[in-house]
Design an enzyme around this catalytic site. Structure first.
Site, PDB file in Angstrom:
ATOM      1  N   GLU A  67     103.360 -64.172  40.513  1.00 10.47           N
ATOM      2  CA  GLU A  67     103.471 -63.792  39.105  1.00 10.47           C
ATOM      3  C   GLU A  67     103.466 -62.273  38.920  1.00 10.47           C
ATOM      4  OE1 GLU A  67     101.250 -67.636  37.098  1.00 10.47           O
ATOM      5  OE2 GLU A  67     100.027 -66.016  37.931  1.00 10.47           O
ATOM      6  N   ASP A 105     105.879 -76.460  35.060  1.00  4.84           N
ATOM      7  CA  ASP A 105     105.759 -77.902  35.278  1.00  4.84           C
ATOM      8  C   ASP A 105     105.352 -78.580  33.982  1.00  4.84           C
ATOM      9  OD1 ASP A 105     102.479 -78.285  35.644  1.00  4.84           O
ATOM     10  OD2 ASP A 105     103.232 -76.352  36.339  1.00  4.84           O
TER      11      ASP A 105
END
Length: 233
Positions: A12, A195
């Site tokens: 990230e 997700d």
């Protein structure tokens, strides 16, 4: 104003590294803090490691060691609301824990009126302008993000949805917001979805993390630009 950027995972943080100018690395508590500038704003960025305690450690170090005056939590999250799809982005209007008793926060320190940590409304409005200018592959939503110590697949999803009706779930946002609250610092979370209930599991997260992190970075950089243009810094 110096801005702190906290990501949970190295994946990230990676998209931010090329856009941090005059980058200098300082190590504290086994964490590498990347200082420099983004869009003429002073920043310090770090990946904290996953979970609430790691995120809180990074946030407090940013406040104490680097004198940041606001923190952005950038990165990825799991989608909870069925309208939120993979590569959509959720920006916090408020965050809370899904695994902490509410009265632990209202009856004891930090004596909140409700268990929700609110994002400053001005930051929310600036984030809307920033999102409209950023490159994204999905939609952007504003609303509630919930935080807890587990990666949510099917187990626990229904309980969290029934209790909190969140747009997204992660493992750090509320902890960072908590630290910012007790230090009277503004906070915002910008999380892109990796997700969902339909596409869940650690392998799905790993498959989508790089692209989702890049989207979150683009919106975050656009948000920092809005801060500079509106003389917030």
């Amino acid at each position: 104003m110096k801005i702190g950027i906290i990501c949970a995972d190295e994946c990230e943080l990676a998209p931010f590294i090329p856009v941090i100018q005059n980058r200098n690395i300082t190590r504290h508590a086994m964490l590498d803090f990347q200082e420099g500038t983004i869009r003429n704003a002073d920043v310090v960025a770090v990946y904290s490691g996953v979970c609430k305690v790691n995120a809180a450690v990074a946030a407090q170090l940013m406040i104490d060691r680097f004198n940041v005056e606001m923190i952005i939590n950038a990165g990825t999250a799991g989608g909870m609301n069925p309208d939120v799809k993979i590569f959509d982005t959720v920006i916090s209007s408020e965050v809370c824990y899904h695994d902490v008793r509410p009265d632990n926060l209202t009856d004891y320190h930090p004596w909140l009126e409700t268990p929700f940590f609110k994002t400053d409304e001005k930051l929310v409005e600036l984030s809307k302008s920033a999102a409209g200018k950023a490159k994204t592959d999905g939609k952007v939503f504003w609303g509630r993000i919930v935080t807890g110590e587990s990666f949510i697949t099917d187990e626990g999803r229904d309980r969290i949805l029934k209790a909190f009706s969140p747009l997204a779930v992660d493992m750090e946002s509320a902890a960072i917001a908590h630290v910012c609250h007790v230090s009277s610092l503004p906070f915002i979370s910008i999380r892109t979805i990796t997700d969902t209930a339909q596409h869940s599991g650690v392998e799905i997260f790993e498959e989508n993390c790089e692209k989702a992190a890049a989207i979150s970075k683009d919106i975050t950089v656009s948000f920092i630009q809005e801060l500079t243009e509106n003389n917030i810094l």
